[in-house]
Design an enzyme around this catalytic site. Sequence first.
Site, mmCIF file in Angstrom:
data_model
loop_
_atom_site.group_PDB
_atom_site.id
_atom_site.type_symbol
_atom_site.label_atom_id
_atom_site.label_comp_id
_atom_site.label_asym_id
_atom_site.label_seq_id
_atom_site.Cartn_x
_atom_site.Cartn_y
_atom_site.Cartn_z
ATOM 1 N N LYS A 1 1.156 -3.077 3.600
ATOM 2 C CA LYS A 1 1.469 -4.060 4.657
ATOM 3 C C LYS A 1 2.621 -4.958 4.268
ATOM 4 O O LYS A 1 3.426 -5.363 5.108
ATOM 5 C CB LYS A 1 0.226 -4.889 4.982
ATOM 6 C CG LYS A 1 -0.152 -5.883 3.898
ATOM 7 C CD LYS A 1 -1.611 -5.914 3.635
ATOM 8 C CE LYS A 1 -2.031 -4.671 2.878
ATOM 9 N NZ LYS A 1 -3.288 -4.817 2.157
ATOM 10 N N VAL B 1 -3.291 -2.211 8.042
ATOM 11 C CA VAL B 1 -3.931 -3.327 8.762
ATOM 12 C C VAL B 1 -5.429 -3.066 8.862
ATOM 13 O O VAL B 1 -5.853 -2.070 9.449
ATOM 14 C CB VAL B 1 -3.352 -3.500 10.183
ATOM 15 C CG1 VAL B 1 -3.999 -4.705 10.867
ATOM 16 C CG2 VAL B 1 -1.839 -3.661 10.143
ATOM 17 N N GLY C 1 -14.816 -8.473 -7.048
ATOM 18 C CA GLY C 1 -13.665 -7.579 -6.907
ATOM 19 C C GLY C 1 -12.973 -7.672 -5.564
ATOM 20 O O GLY C 1 -12.063 -6.900 -5.271
ATOM 21 N N LYS D 1 -0.104 -8.598 8.098
ATOM 22 C CA LYS D 1 -0.836 -7.772 9.073
ATOM 23 C C LYS D 1 -0.564 -8.266 10.502
ATOM 24 O O LYS D 1 -0.442 -7.459 11.437
ATOM 25 C CB LYS D 1 -2.329 -7.797 8.749
ATOM 26 C CG LYS D 1 -2.653 -7.107 7.420
ATOM 27 C CD LYS D 1 -4.054 -7.424 6.939
ATOM 28 C CE LYS D 1 -4.353 -6.723 5.614
ATOM 29 N NZ LYS D 1 -5.596 -7.187 4.983
HETATM 30 P P1 NDP Z 1 -3.952 -0.773 -7.325
HETATM 31 O O1 NDP Z 1 -3.281 -1.877 -8.046
HETATM 32 O O2 NDP Z 1 -5.391 -0.560 -7.545
HETATM 33 O O3 NDP Z 1 -3.206 0.601 -7.658
HETATM 34 C C1 NDP Z 1 -1.820 0.691 -7.745
HETATM 35 C C2 NDP Z 1 -1.464 2.041 -8.316
HETATM 36 O O4 NDP Z 1 -0.052 2.162 -8.281
HETATM 37 C C3 NDP Z 1 -1.896 2.253 -9.760
HETATM 38 O O5 NDP Z 1 -2.421 3.534 -9.936
HETATM 39 C C4 NDP Z 1 -0.594 2.102 -10.550
HETATM 40 O O6 NDP Z 1 -0.523 2.900 -11.713
HETATM 41 C C5 NDP Z 1 0.402 2.612 -9.550
HETATM 42 N N1 NDP Z 1 1.730 2.068 -9.781
HETATM 43 C C6 NDP Z 1 2.101 0.773 -9.870
HETATM 44 N N2 NDP Z 1 3.408 0.678 -10.106
HETATM 45 C C7 NDP Z 1 3.874 1.938 -10.159
HETATM 46 C C8 NDP Z 1 5.151 2.502 -10.387
HETATM 47 N N3 NDP Z 1 6.221 1.735 -10.603
HETATM 48 N N4 NDP Z 1 5.277 3.847 -10.385
HETATM 49 C C9 NDP Z 1 4.195 4.633 -10.179
HETATM 50 N N5 NDP Z 1 2.949 4.151 -9.954
HETATM 51 C C10 NDP Z 1 2.802 2.821 -9.947
HETATM 52 O O7 NDP Z 1 -3.636 -0.994 -5.780
HETATM 53 P P2 NDP Z 1 -4.573 -0.669 -4.530
HETATM 54 O O8 NDP Z 1 -5.014 0.731 -4.604
HETATM 55 O O9 NDP Z 1 -5.601 -1.735 -4.373
HETATM 56 O O10 NDP Z 1 -3.582 -0.895 -3.304
HETATM 57 C C11 NDP Z 1 -2.591 0.056 -3.011
HETATM 58 C C12 NDP Z 1 -1.970 -0.263 -1.632
HETATM 59 O O11 NDP Z 1 -2.986 -0.204 -0.658
HETATM 60 C C13 NDP Z 1 -1.350 -1.659 -1.530
HETATM 61 O O12 NDP Z 1 -0.232 -1.595 -0.697
HETATM 62 C C14 NDP Z 1 -2.448 -2.465 -0.854
HETATM 63 O O13 NDP Z 1 -1.959 -3.570 -0.128
HETATM 64 C C15 NDP Z 1 -3.013 -1.403 0.079
HETATM 65 N N6 NDP Z 1 -4.381 -1.674 0.506
HETATM 66 C C16 NDP Z 1 -5.342 -1.862 -0.432
HETATM 67 C C17 NDP Z 1 -6.630 -2.109 -0.048
HETATM 68 C C18 NDP Z 1 -7.705 -2.308 -1.055
HETATM 69 O O14 NDP Z 1 -8.861 -2.511 -0.657
HETATM 70 N N7 NDP Z 1 -7.423 -2.216 -2.346
HETATM 71 C C19 NDP Z 1 -6.994 -2.188 1.380
HETATM 72 C C20 NDP Z 1 -5.908 -1.910 2.287
HETATM 73 C C21 NDP Z 1 -4.635 -1.664 1.844
HETATM 74 P P3 NDP Z 1 -1.491 2.673 -12.973
HETATM 75 O O15 NDP Z 1 -2.833 3.112 -12.506
HETATM 76 O O16 NDP Z 1 -0.941 3.546 -14.035
HETATM 77 O O17 NDP Z 1 -1.418 1.208 -13.274
HETATM 78 N N1 HSE Z 2 -6.845 -8.257 0.095
HETATM 79 C C1 HSE Z 2 -7.135 -7.712 1.372
HETATM 80 C C2 HSE Z 2 -8.364 -8.370 1.959
HETATM 81 C C3 HSE Z 2 -7.394 -6.226 1.313
HETATM 82 O O1 HSE Z 2 -9.027 -9.164 1.288
HETATM 83 O O2 HSE Z 2 -8.670 -8.096 3.101
HETATM 84 C C4 HSE Z 2 -6.152 -5.431 1.453
HETATM 85 O O3 HSE Z 2 -5.578 -5.585 2.719
#
Ligand code: NDP
Ligand code: HSE
Length: 450
Positions: A124, A151, A206, A224
Site C-alpha cells: 500500500k 487494502v 504481533g 489505504k
Molecule cells: P515481512 O517484513 O514479514 O517480510 C518482508 C520480506 O521481504 C522478508 O522475507 C525479507 O527478507 C524480504 N526482503 C526485504 N528486503 C528485501 C530486499 N531488498 N530484497 C529481497 N527481499 C527483501 O513483511 P510482510 O510479509 O509483513 O509484508 C509484506 C508486504 O505485505 C508489505 O507491503 C505489507 O505492507 C503488506 N501487507 C502485510 C500484511 C501483514 O499482515 N503482514 C497485511 C497486508 C499487507 P528476509 O526474510 O531475508 O528478511
Molecule cells: N499494519 C496493518 C494493520 C496491516 O494493522 O492493519 C497491514 O496492512
Amino acid sequence: MEGGEVTAVDGVRPDDGTRGAAPTPLRVALLGCGVVGSQVARLLREQHDDLAARVGAPLDLVGIAVRDVDVPREGVDPALLTTDAEGLVARADIVVEVIGGLEPARSLLLRAIGCGASVVTANKALLAEDGPTLYAAADAAGVDVYFEAAVAGAIPIVRPVRESLAGDRVRRIVGIVNGTTNYVLDQMATERLDLDAAVAQAQALGYAEADPTADVEGYDAAAKAAILASLAFHMRVPLEDVHREGITAITAEDVTWAASTGHVVKLLAIAERTDDGVSVRVHPALVPTTHPLSGVRGAFNAVFVEAESAGELMFYGRGAGGAPTASAVLGDVVSAARNRVLGGRGPVESSYADLPVLPASAALTRYQVRIDVVDRPGVLAQVAAALADHGVSIEAVRQSLAAGPGDAEVAHLVMTTHSATDAALAATVEAVAGLDAVLAVRSVLRVEGN
Ligand code: NDP
Ligand code: HSE
C-alpha cells in the site's frame, strides 16, 4: 521470452498446432518470504493442482527473493531462495511483491513489468506514493497490476470498488482499515487499558511492529484511503492530499466517555464525494453503537461503501496476517494468470475524473466537545453563544458535576454539535477555551454516523 517460442505470456494464444497439448506452466516469482510471502509460497505449493485447474495452466514457483538465504524457512525449498531479485524477475511471467516499502520494491516491479511480467503487490505504501508510475509502465507493456491485498488484507474491497461498482457512482467509503489501531482502541474500551498498555499488548500479539508509528499515527490507513479514493472516484488522490490524524491523542477518559454517550472510538478512513470535490481523511471518530462499524472488534477490518444505485454495502474480515493476506494475493495471481492463458488484460487505471481534493478544514462533520466549566449561573449560555457566534449548532448537551479545586464545583459539559466544518469548529473551540468560566477543553472528537 525465448525467440520464436509460443507461451502463455504471448497473451491470446495463436493456433500454433499445440492445442490439446499440456498447457505451458506460468512462472511465478516471489519477492519476499516474510509474514505474507511465506504463506503465498505455502499456498502455491499446497494448492498447486487446484490452482492449475482454475487457471488452465500450472503456476510454477521459480524463485523467492529474500535478504538472507540462510534463514531456515519452514516448508520452503532452499533451492528456490535467492538474493538476486533483479535476475529472478526477468525470468517470470507473474511477479509477486511482498517485500514492502518503496525501494527496492518499486524498481523490482518496474523491471518485472519491463520484462513483460504481470505483477501482484500487497504494498500500500508504494501504491499510495507512486502507483501511477506502475500503472503507466504496465499500460506500456500490456501487462497487469493487481493489488487486492494492499487494502484491508483478506477482505475483497479493491475488486468490488474497481470492478463490481464500475457502473455505479460511489458517494462515500468509511472504513476501519487498520487492524492494529482497532485492536488498541478495542482493548482500551473493553479492558480499560490506557493507550501505551494497549499498544504494548498489540506488539506482544504481533499486530503492531516494534515501531508502531505507521499504524498509530495513521500512515498505514492514509495510504489505504488514498488507494480506495482513487479507485472509487476514478481519479488520482495523492497521499499528501489525505488528511491524517492517528490515535495517539486518544485517552482512556475519551474512550470511557464515548461509551457513556453510546459510542465507540474508531480510527476511520473516509473518502467522500461532495458537490465541491472529494474529501479523503483518516482520523479517530466516535461511532454510535448502533452503526455496523461499531461492532468491528479486535484486529478486524470493515469497509462501509455507499453508492448511488447499490446503496449501502459492507465488507468485513481480517485485514492482516500471513494466511488471510496471502489469500488475497493468490486471488490476484489467479486473475493475472487467467488473463495470460486466455489473452487480454485485467482492469487498468481509471483516472479520468478531475475532481478537486478538498482540504480537511472544509469537511462537514458532527463533533462531541467535552469541557470543564465553573458551575455558576449563565455559563452554559456563554458557551452556547460562543458556538452560535461561529455558526455551530448544538444538537445535545449533557452536564455532570464534579468536585473541583478547593470547594469549587466543576461542571463537565458534553456537547454534541450538528454538522460543521473543521474550520468553524476549530474557531469555536478557540473561542470557548478563551472564556473565563471555561477551565479546560478536555477533548474534541468527530462523530460519524447517526
Ligand atoms: P515481512 O517484513 O514479514 O517480510 C518482508 C520480506 O521481504 C522478508 O522475507 C525479507 O527478507 C524480504 N526482503 C526485504 N528486503 C528485501 C530486499 N531488498 N530484497 C529481497 N527481499 C527483501 O513483511 P510482510 O510479509 O509483513 O509484508 C509484506 C508486504 O505485505 C508489505 O507491503 C505489507 O505492507 C503488506 N501487507 C502485510 C500484511 C501483514 O499482515 N503482514 C497485511 C497486508 C499487507 P528476509 O526474510 O531475508 O528478511
Ligand atoms: N499494519 C496493518 C494493520 C496491516 O494493522 O492493519 C497491514 O496492512
